[in-house]
Each structure stands twice: as C-alpha cells, then as structure tokens.
Design a protein around this motif. Structure first.
Motif, short mmCIF file in Angstrom:
data_model
loop_
_atom_site.label_atom_id
_atom_site.label_comp_id
_atom_site.label_asym_id
_atom_site.label_seq_id
_atom_site.Cartn_x
_atom_site.Cartn_y
_atom_site.Cartn_z
N SER A 114 0.72 -1.23 0.10
CA SER A 114 0.00 0.04 -0.04
C SER A 114 0.88 1.20 0.02
O SER A 114 0.63 2.12 -0.72
CB SER A 114 -1.06 0.06 1.21
OG SER A 114 -0.09 -0.28 2.48
N SER A 115 1.80 1.19 0.95
CA SER A 115 3.03 2.53 0.60
C SER A 115 4.25 2.01 0.19
O SER A 115 4.59 0.74 0.40
CB SER A 115 2.88 3.08 2.19
OG SER A 115 3.64 2.05 3.17
N LEU A 116 4.92 2.75 -0.04
CA LEU A 116 6.01 2.70 -0.83
C LEU A 116 7.15 2.70 0.39
O LEU A 116 7.62 3.81 0.82
CB LEU A 116 6.26 3.88 -1.77
CG LEU A 116 7.40 3.28 -2.84
CD1 LEU A 116 6.95 2.16 -3.70
CD2 LEU A 116 7.58 4.50 -3.68
N PRO A 117 7.86 1.61 0.60
CA PRO A 117 8.70 1.87 1.76
C PRO A 117 10.22 2.47 1.17
O PRO A 117 10.45 2.27 0.20
CB PRO A 117 9.22 0.53 2.15
CG PRO A 117 8.97 -0.30 0.75
CD PRO A 117 7.99 0.36 -0.16
N THR A 118 10.94 3.23 2.03
CA THR A 118 12.10 3.75 1.86
C THR A 118 12.98 3.56 3.13
O THR A 118 12.41 3.32 4.09
CB THR A 118 12.17 5.36 1.64
OG1 THR A 118 11.72 6.19 2.83
CG2 THR A 118 11.32 5.60 0.36
N LEU A 119 14.34 3.94 2.95
CA LEU A 119 15.12 3.88 4.28
C LEU A 119 15.10 5.01 5.46
O LEU A 119 15.75 5.06 6.26
CB LEU A 119 16.75 3.65 3.62
CG LEU A 119 16.83 2.47 2.95
CD1 LEU A 119 18.38 2.46 2.41
CD2 LEU A 119 16.59 1.28 3.83
N PHE A 120 14.12 5.88 4.80
CA PHE A 120 14.03 6.97 5.61
C PHE A 120 12.88 6.80 6.75
O PHE A 120 12.51 7.64 7.56
CB PHE A 120 13.55 8.38 4.98
CG PHE A 120 14.85 8.67 3.94
CD1 PHE A 120 16.00 9.10 4.43
CD2 PHE A 120 14.42 8.59 2.41
CE1 PHE A 120 17.21 9.62 3.51
CE2 PHE A 120 15.37 9.14 1.68
CZ PHE A 120 16.87 9.26 2.24
N GLY A 121 12.42 5.63 6.74
CA GLY A 121 11.03 5.30 7.66
C GLY A 121 11.65 4.79 8.89
O GLY A 121 12.83 4.72 8.99
N ASN A 122 10.87 4.00 9.75
CA ASN A 122 11.06 3.24 10.69
C ASN A 122 11.89 1.84 10.39
O ASN A 122 11.77 1.64 9.24
CB ASN A 122 10.08 3.27 11.91
CG ASN A 122 8.94 2.28 11.37
OD1 ASN A 122 9.06 1.62 9.99
ND2 ASN A 122 7.56 2.40 11.46
N ASN A 123 12.07 0.90 11.32
CA ASN A 123 12.84 -0.12 11.15
C ASN A 123 11.96 -1.27 10.52
O ASN A 123 12.55 -1.97 9.57
CB ASN A 123 13.42 -0.86 12.40
CG ASN A 123 14.61 -0.24 13.00
OD1 ASN A 123 15.35 0.39 12.27
ND2 ASN A 123 15.33 -0.64 14.22
#
Length: 468
Positions: A302-311
């Motif tokens: 649903s959402s696009l993961p990036t390395l700026f998010g949580n673990n």
C-alpha cells in the motif's frame, strides 16, 4: 443626569473634530473615551473605536486647520489632496513618509491605544517593513505577532526576499530573529507550505532541517520506485546540506563556539550515518527503478517503503530488493547491506522473503536464498533451518518433491525431524530418528510412535514399535 456612558458622545465629538481637521481637539476628546489595551500583545487590532479613528485618518488625509484662518483653508485642502495622492508613493521610501502629519497622527493613536499587532500591521500596510521589524524587536513581541503581522503579509504579497534581506541587515547573524524564524517554520509545516519552508530554511542556513524537508520532497506522494527514480535530485540535495553542515561544524569547532542557538544540531557521527543512508537509498532507488522498468517487479504494497522510515519500513525495503530482482542473488548484496547498516533482525527478513517465495511457488529461489544466507558469513548455525521451519509453519501444501528438497537442505537432523513432523511425514521422521545416537533415537522414535497413534497411522506405529 441620565447616567448613560458618555464614551459614545466623546467618540462622536472626536470624530467630528477629526473631520473638521482639528487634530489637537480630536486628541483631547478621544483621550476621554479611548483606553490602551490590557495586553499589548493580544492578537487583534485593539478596540473598534481606535480602528475607526485609524481607518478615517488613512482614508481621508486632511491638513491641520488653524482656527479663524479660512482664507488659506482651500489652499491647504488642495495641498493636502495632492499630498494624499502622493502618499502611497511617499510610503515607499522610508523617512519621507514621516513628514506627513496624518501619518504621525495615526502613530500617535496606535502607540497610545493600539496593540503591537495594530502598529506592525500599519507599518506593513504602508511598506515600512523595517519599522515593523524594529518595533517587534524593541517590544519583544511574541512570535504569533510576527507570524500574523509580518510573515504572512510578506509571503502573500511576494515580499519574502525583501523580509529576509531586512532580517539580515538588522542582525547579520540572525540570532535575535531565531525564535521568530523557528515559529515561521512550524507555521509553514502546519500549513503544508513545504516549498516556502525549504526556501526559509536555506535562508536560515539551517542545513539539518533543510535536509529533512528534502527527504519529504523525495518520499511524499510517490507510488512507485519509477517515480522515486525521477526524484533523485532531492537525494543529492540532502547530501549537499549535510556536507555543508559538517564543514560548518568543523570550522566552528576550531574557533570559539559559535552560538547557533536556533539551528538544529546533530553530532558528526549522526550526520555521517545519514549520508550513508542517502547513498544506500540511491542504490536501492536505482536498483528498484531498473527492476520496475524491466518488468521483474511483482511485490506491491500500500505504501512505498524507503530507508527514511522506521525499522519495519527498512525491513520492507530489504525484502523488496531481494524479491524484485531477476533472482534472489541479484538483490541480496544491497539487502544484506541494509540489514547490516541498520542492524535489523535478519532472520525475520529472510523468513518473510521465503514465505513470499512460497506464495509465488518459487521453491528453487528459497534454496538460493539459503545459499546466500549461509555464504554471507554472519549467519548463525541454525538460521537456514529456522527460515525453512518458519515457512512450513504457514504453508502445508508445498509439493512433495520441493518439500523434500527443502528439508534435505537443513543442517540439523533434529530440525529435519521437526520439519517432517510438522508436515505429517511421520515415516520420513522415523527414518531420520533411527540414525541418531541410541538413547536419543529411542526418545525420538517413541515420540513418532505417539504421533502415529494419535493420527491413526498404523503402519508407522507398527514400524516404530518393532524398532523399539
């Protein structure tokens, strides 16, 4: 006699004096009915009566009429009209405007009976931004007055650069404006005006916060890595801001400490870590962009993961990289670096990937994953076995041949027996059990016999009983 409040009468009399051009009489009359506000910093323009006076003075500039001097009245009126017409021009250039008696009259009423916001708004209306700023500083007004009276009118009328220049002229280090600038940034963030926010942060030389705004520009609203591929310039800008910040920190540490009180601080170690994150995100973006372009990408969330998010989001990135390449091996290197750099729970990620591969019926890829994990050099002894056990826990319907291949790949016999039992392959569990050291073998075969009995498998039950 009737006990009515005389304020209204004095106000009407004062207004009549103003209209007649008798400014000194008007002051005297208004003095009897106008009161200064209780709180000069309240967020309004003072009482309605004061506002009426200012409005009248601004709209009809008339000269001071000296009593019994009617001969020159018309001449003075003409002069006043001409001056009114040129008033807006005079306002442009500070200094000249102050010679206008009606301008001074407005200021008299504002300073006597108006709020700080009313005074500042008056200056701003007449293009006297410098005076507005100086008044704000001198009175130490709260940041709400700055936002309402100066900041909003400045950006709405396209004069943000002019405001920035004046702030710098008045205080080149911007320290006295710190509280106001931070409040302006918070206001812009609440309003979602991120482009103005970014411009202001660059003016403030607040590089860490500017980098954070760039992260938002990079991630916000993107639905695919193809979109993120087109936004990579923001990643470069993040790196630039962080590098400039590092240079400034190292420069100031040599000299006496610089008072960067309002700019966001961060340790050099943290900044370097963030720069590494940006580099890794660039690699991830290029890799996934290429996968999406070549059509190998399958995993959609649903959402696009990036390395700026949580673990959790970072773990999603590692999974995505492994699953979207041509094969597991292609993305494993980048995924492994993500797991190492952020010290993520590797086994959890590998198990998640393996389950995804079972869903996609790519059983040979699971074996390739186990090979990569074992060759990574940091896998614990049972990591590979645990990945398979986690898969079998959820999926009972793996084709027999693929299932046997996966279980055969396991290192520990104990784990193989556990796997066969989970899949109800009791005969295979028995065959591995009897190969163990005698005492342990007896325990294991007894356990298999009990399971065979409770599941009604008479053949295996009989074999176990015979061996025992």
């Amino acid at each position: 006699k009737s006990g009515l409040d005389p304020g209204g009468a004095w106000h009407a009399w004062g207004m009549a004096c103003l209209k007649a051009g008798n400014l000194s009489s008007a002051r005297e009359k208004f003095n009897r009915c106008l009161k200064p506000p209780m709180d000069l910093n309240q967020l309004n323009h003072g009482s309605r009566l004061v506002q009426d006076v200012i409005q009248y003075l601004e709209s009809t500039v008339k000269p001071i009429l000296i009593a019994d001097d009617d001969y020159f009245a018309t001449l003075r009126e003409l002069e006043a009209t001409l001056r009114t017409r040129s008033l807006s021009l005079e306002m442009m250039c500070e200094g000249k405007i102050q010679h206008n008696s009606y301008y001074q009259e407005c200021l008299f009423y504002l300073h006597s009976y108006g709020t700080n916001l009313a005074i500042i708004s008056f200056y701003m209306r007449h293009d006297c931004m410098r005076e507005a700023l100086l008044h704000l500083l001198n009175k130490e007004s709260p940041s709400e007055v700055f936002i309402e009276g100066i900041f909003i009118p400045s950006y709405e009328s396209g004069k943000l650069h002019m405001l920035e220049n004046l702030l710098e002229i008045i205080d080149p280090g911007l320290e006295s404006w710190g509280v106001y600038l931070i409040a302006a940034c918070k206001y812009l963030q609440r309003k979602n005006y991120y482009h103005i926010l970014y411009e202001l942060q660059q003016f403030m030389k607040d590089h860490v916060r500017a980098a954070m705004t760039c992260i938002r520009f990079f991630t916000h609203g993107a639905k695919s890595y193809t979109e993120l591929g087109g936004k990579q310039t923001w990643l470069l800008k993040i790196k630039d801001h962080l590098k400039v910040y590092l240079q400034e920190v190292s420069r100031s540490s040599g000299r006496k400490k610089m008072a960067f009180t309002f700019r966001k601080k961060m340790s050099a170690t943290d900044v370097s870590r963030h720069i590494n994150t940006v580099d890794l995100q660039m690699e991830v973006t290029k890799f996934l962009h290429r996968c999406e372009s070549s059509g190998t990408a399958q995993m959609t969330g649903s959402s696009l993961p990036t390395l700026f998010g949580n673990n959790t989001m970072k773990m999603d990135v590692a999974c995505k990289v492994m699953l979207e390449g041509k094969n597991i091996e292609e993305g494993f290197g980048i995924a492994f670096r993500v797991l190492q750099d952020f010290q993520l729970e590797a086994t959890e990620v590998y198990s998640k990937v393996a389950k995804q591969l079972v869903k996609q019926q790519k059983y040979s890829e699971i074996r390739q994953l186990l090979k990569c994990v074992n060759e990574s050099g940091v896998a614990a002894k049972n990591d590979g076995d645990n990945i398979i056990l986690n898969c079998l826990n959820e999926f009972k319907n793996i084709p027999a041949e693929d299932l046997d291949n996966l279980i055969q790949d396991m290192d520990s016999d104990e784990n193989k027996i556990q796997a066969y039992v989970m899949c109800n392959k009791l005969r295979s569990a028995y065959l591995v059990s009897v190969r163990q050291e005698k005492t342990r073998a007896v325990q294991l075969v007894q356990h298999v016999r009990q399971l065979a009995e409770s599941s009604g498998d008479d053949v295996v039950k009989a074999i176990c009983a015979q061996w025992l």
